[in-house]
Design a protein around this motif. Structure first.
Motif, short mmCIF file in Angstrom:
data_model
loop_
_atom_site.label_atom_id
_atom_site.label_comp_id
_atom_site.label_asym_id
_atom_site.label_seq_id
_atom_site.Cartn_x
_atom_site.Cartn_y
_atom_site.Cartn_z
N THR A 1 27.87 4.07 75.44
CA THR A 1 29.21 4.65 75.36
C THR A 1 29.86 4.28 74.03
O THR A 1 29.50 3.28 73.38
CB THR A 1 30.09 4.14 76.50
N SER A 2 30.85 5.06 73.65
CA SER A 2 31.59 4.79 72.43
C SER A 2 32.42 3.52 72.57
O SER A 2 32.61 2.78 71.59
CB SER A 2 32.50 5.97 72.09
N ASP A 3 32.90 3.24 73.78
CA ASP A 3 33.67 2.01 73.98
C ASP A 3 32.80 0.78 73.72
O ASP A 3 33.25 -0.21 73.13
CB ASP A 3 34.22 1.95 75.41
N MET A 4 31.57 0.86 74.15
CA MET A 4 30.64 -0.25 73.92
C MET A 4 30.34 -0.39 72.42
O MET A 4 30.22 -1.50 71.90
CB MET A 4 29.36 0.00 74.71
N ALA A 5 30.23 0.73 71.74
CA ALA A 5 29.99 0.69 70.29
C ALA A 5 31.17 0.07 69.56
O ALA A 5 31.00 -0.74 68.64
CB ALA A 5 29.73 2.11 69.77
N LYS A 6 32.38 0.43 69.98
CA LYS A 6 33.57 -0.17 69.36
C LYS A 6 33.67 -1.65 69.68
O LYS A 6 34.14 -2.45 68.87
CB LYS A 6 34.82 0.56 69.85
N ASP B 1 29.85 11.58 73.25
CA ASP B 1 29.68 11.63 74.69
C ASP B 1 28.85 10.41 75.09
O ASP B 1 28.47 9.61 74.25
CB ASP B 1 28.99 12.93 75.12
N LYS B 2 28.56 10.32 76.38
CA LYS B 2 27.74 9.21 76.84
C LYS B 2 26.27 9.48 76.54
O LYS B 2 25.82 10.62 76.52
CB LYS B 2 27.94 8.99 78.35
N LEU B 3 25.53 8.40 76.32
CA LEU B 3 24.08 8.48 76.15
C LEU B 3 23.40 7.93 77.39
O LEU B 3 23.89 6.98 78.00
CB LEU B 3 23.65 7.68 74.91
N GLY B 4 22.28 8.52 77.75
CA GLY B 4 21.57 8.09 78.95
C GLY B 4 20.46 7.10 78.62
O GLY B 4 19.72 7.29 77.64
N ASN C 1 16.06 3.66 71.92
CA ASN C 1 16.51 3.31 73.26
C ASN C 1 18.02 3.38 73.35
O ASN C 1 18.73 3.34 72.34
CB ASN C 1 16.05 1.90 73.62
N CYS C 2 18.52 3.46 74.56
CA CYS C 2 19.94 3.36 74.84
C CYS C 2 20.13 2.35 75.97
O CYS C 2 19.29 2.26 76.87
CB CYS C 2 20.54 4.71 75.25
#
Length: 964
Positions: free
Chosen positions: A286-291, A699-702, A732-733
């Motif tokens: 997720t973008s939140d996790m990236a931030k 968007d979200k990555l799976g 990987n994600c």
């Protein structure tokens, strides 16, 4: 060079081995949830104004992040402490990668990995204590005793050093903010004494506890350099575990060996790391996790990277008039990520999930596991990298391209004639023209050549094969340049060899009596571009220039080398082109496939920021030889010219980076031009050039599907064939931060940080850029500490195993002369290094920021192996030793005053140290391969240092008589 030593006093030493505690006292303007921004400091990494027009898009300011770009997972105090600890590490060291569990020597322990998401990799921990490190294992590894150096050379990762970073970079206090009277101790490592150095007080720093607010300042204890994780040991550990092995690319998201590790790459479905390296091989879902993590998601792509002879070259796929098979929706090319269904009649795109019909000519049945029966027969189905023959649809005006042309343009002003440079160039061209690049199956090169000389006016030469003598046409109107002749200007070298040799013999004599000192520059590029345009072919201009273009013409420049701008907010002006003429000229060159390579021979200021802009943006190269001297520099120049002409290159190129759903490419750095947000345009791209691409979530990555990247480069070969070069990579994600940190590659991270920072210097004060780099490093490590590491004391500096030398690397970057303002470093040199780094691949930037230091005096003359590299530090140099330093651009030989006379005799053929001349350019040296060389640059040494370009200078250092 990256080794310049910042001015300032040494850090104060104190008993007790304690460090000042990091956080600043509280004030009304503190870090918010988004991290290191406060009033007047927006949250984006390198903010800047929007580009004025598309002509400057390739070096426009770094795109802003969202307001919540800085993480909030770690407590404010821990982030501040990390920032101060990083600032206290006044080290300049650069290495790479991860060390395997349990293989670190004393001073650079390697952390074992826990198993499972709840047990992340055990970090390197710097915790309180005054343990004394055991002595270095061997002299060969760590070097003999220390010896002081004069200011012209400084330590890279040894301490104590000059003033800590914050001594020069202290930002002003914000309104209402106060500075505390002192700091409480902060402690460091469990494998050595504490880190010394002052602390960086960020604007709006996190408040500390009450104990941090009072009391006198704590004195500092000198830090043992061996307490810092060793880049050399990290490199050696990776070589020991992965060197010489076969690295197969069949596993998604696996981290490749370091760029310093020699291994055989076997393409089994993902592109070789020689072509693509990522900052992390596991993207956050997720973008939140990236931030939250603040780890840049980026890839360094080197589409034409050189492949060793023991690895398989790219296969060429030719579907004839049908052309490549592509997804109907996203236009991704057929690759191993496509899933065939319905008996092979249809396939689902791995990038956009669109279901496409398989063209009749491409149909094949599936086996029992759903794989095509011809899976291993088609490169595009089983390999990560391959090429397609492009159809006419991919050509300009739907017609086959013409083979490219090379145009040689020589500055024949008074100084170049008198110092013999023009004669040297003309003599060398006779040799290099015999080695023009050609297709493997062809006997002769299809490249045509042309010649122009210039000073205040331009001279075009007709070298048509049926002429007895070359003909010259003079163009005096440099304001409106055109091509005075078409037939006879661009010719086949083999056909016109005798006429061309006549011309090259005559040029030095033709201008021998010239007293013209003024030159033009922009009209020279314009003339070459117009010639290629008239011939309807792409090509490359080789320009040999030596002075500031002061003649009355478009692109005329004035001397603006103002030292008063250094360390001010206006310093960025020195990195910007002086006029927009070169912006628009670069745009036109890219549009017509005209690449510019510039050989610069300055004896004074020439405004590299302006002159070098066109080579940078057109995919060319800038070579600079300060105060060129024929007897010292000619060989280096000739090697550069030969290598540049012979290197693998593609012309008139367009690159598109496609991604699977959930993320996209947002920013691009390199020798590129962009008229829109997706197409990367390059007049040419060669085997040394890399493009760094940053990705952002939309968007979200799976975790099941992962993240897919496809780089497609459409280009024209030297034989005039239009091709598509495809590189594919699967990552990987994960929703676990530990997986993200475990998959990082620090070499690629530094490449990204360097390019994004060097791009930002065009629009931002250097002080702000340095603060942002330190802040983001602190946030990355603070997020790891809070979310992935075992609980520990607040004073411990905890580093992920894959990033345990990141603070050292970052300090290397911060001390590069581009970001570190020093009056003694010329403006031209700083602009030159900035442009050089912008096109570097990971291997080149790794060596550039952390050079190799070899103790030559430990060399076993009976062995063919090189001495082990030692940490790049002043403290490793000794009066009894001889050391070789290489950074990919220069080589330095450092002589201790007490060097063994027999070693001096063997290398320099003189009886003692006192007889060695620092002006000598060739030395007797029994090379590592056993060959006696007249020059230190033996081919095996060059290979070992992985110097992609010919090493440019050998500077001889004597402890008593230092010269730059």
């Amino acid at each position: 060079m990256s080794m310049m030593k910042p001015a300032g006093p040494l850090g104060a030493a104190a008993p007790g081995g304690m460090l000042p505690q990091g956080p600043s006292p509280p004030g009304p303007h503190q870090f918010g949830q988004n991290g290191a921004h406060a009033q007047g400091h927006p949250p984006q990494r390198f903010p800047g104004p929007p580009p004025v027009n598309s002509a400057v898009s390739s070096y426009a300011p770094y795109s802003p992040s969202t307001p919540s770009s800085y993480p909030s997972p770690a407590s404010t105090s821990s982030i501040a402490q990390l920032g101060h600890q990083l600032s206290a590490m006044h080290v300049n060291s650069y290495g790479s990668g991860m060390a395997p569990p349990g293989q670190g020597p004393p001073g650079s322990p390697s952390a074992p990995l826990f198993q499972g998401p709840s047990q992340p990799p055990q970090p390197s921990i710097m915790q309180p204590g005054s343990q004394v490190l055991p002595p270095p294992p061997t002299t060969a590894l760590n070097g003999p005793g220390a010896s002081p150096l004069p200011p012209s050379m400084h330590r890279q990762d040894g301490l104590p050093g000059p003033a800590p970073l914050n001594a020069q970079y202290q930002p002003p206090l914000l309104p209402g903010q106060t500075l505390g009277t002192g700091y409480s101790p902060q402690q460091a490592a469990n494998y050595g004494p504490q880190m010394a150095g002052g602390q960086l007080s960020y604007p709006g720093g996190f408040p500390g506890g009450p104990a941090q607010m009072a009391g006198p300042p704590q004195l500092q204890k000198k830090l043992d350099p061996d307490s810092i994780p060793s880049p050399i040991q990290v490199i050696e550990n990776d070589r020991a575990t992965r060197g010489g092995q076969v690295y197969a690319t069949n596993t998604r998201g696996q981290v490749p060996p370091l760029v310093t590790t020699d291994c055989v790459i076997q393409d089994q479905g993902n592109a070789s790391p020689r072509y693509i390296r990522c900052t992390t091989y596991c993207f956050p879902c997720t973008s939140d996790m990236a931030k939250q993590a603040q780890i840049p998601l980026a890839a360094v792509i080197k589409p034409f990277a050189t492949i060793p002879s023991n690895e398989t070259p790219l296969y060429l796929v030719n579907h004839g008039e049908n052309g490549p098979v592509r997804c109907n929706r996203c236009k991704a090319y057929m690759c191993p990520f496509m899933q065939f269904i319905e008996g092979g009649r249809r396939y689902q795109c791995g990038f956009c999930n669109c279901v496409n019909d398989v063209p009749p000519f491409y149909f094949q049945h599936l086996d029992h596991i759903g794989r095509r029966l011809d899976h291993y027969e088609k490169p595009e189905l089983s390999l990560g990298s391959y090429e397609y023959v492009a159809t006419l649809d991919y050509c300009r005006k739907n017609k086959p391209p013409s083979p490219p042309a090379f145009i040689f343009m020589i500055d024949v002003s008074y100084s170049n004639i008198k110092n013999g440079l023009v004669k040297l160039i003309c003599e060398e061209l006779k040799t290099v023209l015999e080695k023009l690049p050609k297709e493997e199956q062809e006997e002769t090169s299809a490249i045509r050549v042309g010649f122009i000389t210039y000073n205040k006016v331009l001279h075009f030469f007709n070298v048509k094969s049926n002429l007895a003598q070359p003909q010259m046409m003079v163009m005096t109107d440099v304001g409106e340049v055109f091509v005075p002749l078409l037939d006879g200007f661009l010719v086949n070298y083999q056909d016109s060899q005798s006429v061309i040799h006549n011309l090259l013999d005559q040029i030095p004599e033709m201008f021998a009596d010239s007293n013209e000192n003024e030159t033009v520059f922009a009209p020279v590029i314009q003339a070459g571009m117009e010639a290629l345009k008239a011939a309807d072919c792409p090509g490359k201009l080789f320009i040999f220039h030596s002075s500031l273009p002061t003649a009355e013409a478009p692109g005329k420049l004035k001397n603006r080398d103002d030292k008063k701008l250094i360390n001010t907010d206006k310093e960025k002006i020195l990195f910007q082109p002086q006029t927009n003429v070169y912006d628009s000229l670069a745009k036109d060159c890219v549009a017509h496939g005209c690449c510019v390579t510039l050989f610069l021979f300055p004896s004074q200021y020439v405004d590299v920021a302006s002159l070098g802009l066109v080579p940078q943006l057109t995919g060319g190269t800038l070579y600079k030889y300060n105060n060129f001297q024929m007897h010292m520099d000619s060989q280096q120049f000739l090697n550069d010219l030969r290598n540049d002409i012979e290197k693998k290159i593609g012309f008139d190129a367009i690159m598109r980076v496609r991604t699977s759903t959930g993320f996209r490419a947002t920013d691009f750095f390199g020798g590129i031009f962009m008229n829109n947000t997706t197409d990367v345009e390059m007049a040419a791209i060669d085997c040394d050039k890399a493009v760094t691409v940053e990705f952002k979530h939309d968007d979200k990555l799976g975790e099941d599907s992962g993240a897919l990247i496809q780089c497609a480069v459409l280009y024209t070969t030297i034989g005039g064939q239009r091709r598509l070069r495809i590189h594919n990579l699967s990552l990987n994600c994960s929703s676990q931060l530990a997986d993200l940190y475990k998959s990082c590659e620090t070499d690629a991270l530094i490449n990204f940080f360097a390019k994004s920072a060097f791009k930002a210097v065009l629009h931002q004060p250097l002080k702000v850029i340095r603060e942002i780099l330190v802040n983001q490093t602190a946030h990355m490590l603070a997020c790891y500490r809070k979310n992935c590491a075992s609980p520990s004391a607040a004073s411990q500096l905890i580093l992920p195993d894959s990033m345990k030398v990141l603070p050292v690397y970052m300090n290397c970057l911060l001390k590069n002369c581009v970001l570190l303002s020093r009056p003694e470093i010329s403006t031209d040199e700083r602009a030159y290094q900035r442009q050089l780094v912008m096109t570097m691949g990971v291997a080149d930037s790794q060596l550039f920021f952390y050079p190799q230091l070899l103790p030559i005096h430990t060399l076993d003359v009976k062995s063919t192996t090189l001495p082990a590299a030692i940490r790049c530090s002043e403290s490793r140099l000794s009066e009894e030793g001889i050391f070789l330093l290489a950074n990919g651009l220069n080589m330095f030989l450092w002589l201790g005053v007490s060097s063994p006379p027999e070693l001096i005799q063997g290398i320099f053929n003189v009886p003692s140290f006192a007889h060695v001349s620092t002006d000598m350019v060739s030395i007797f040296f029994r090379c590592f391969c056993g060959n006696v060389q007249r020059n230190v640059l033996c081919s095996c040494a060059t290979t070992y240092y992985k110097v992609k370009k010919t090493v440019r200078h050998i500077v001889l250092y004597k402890k008593e008589n230092l010269m730059f």
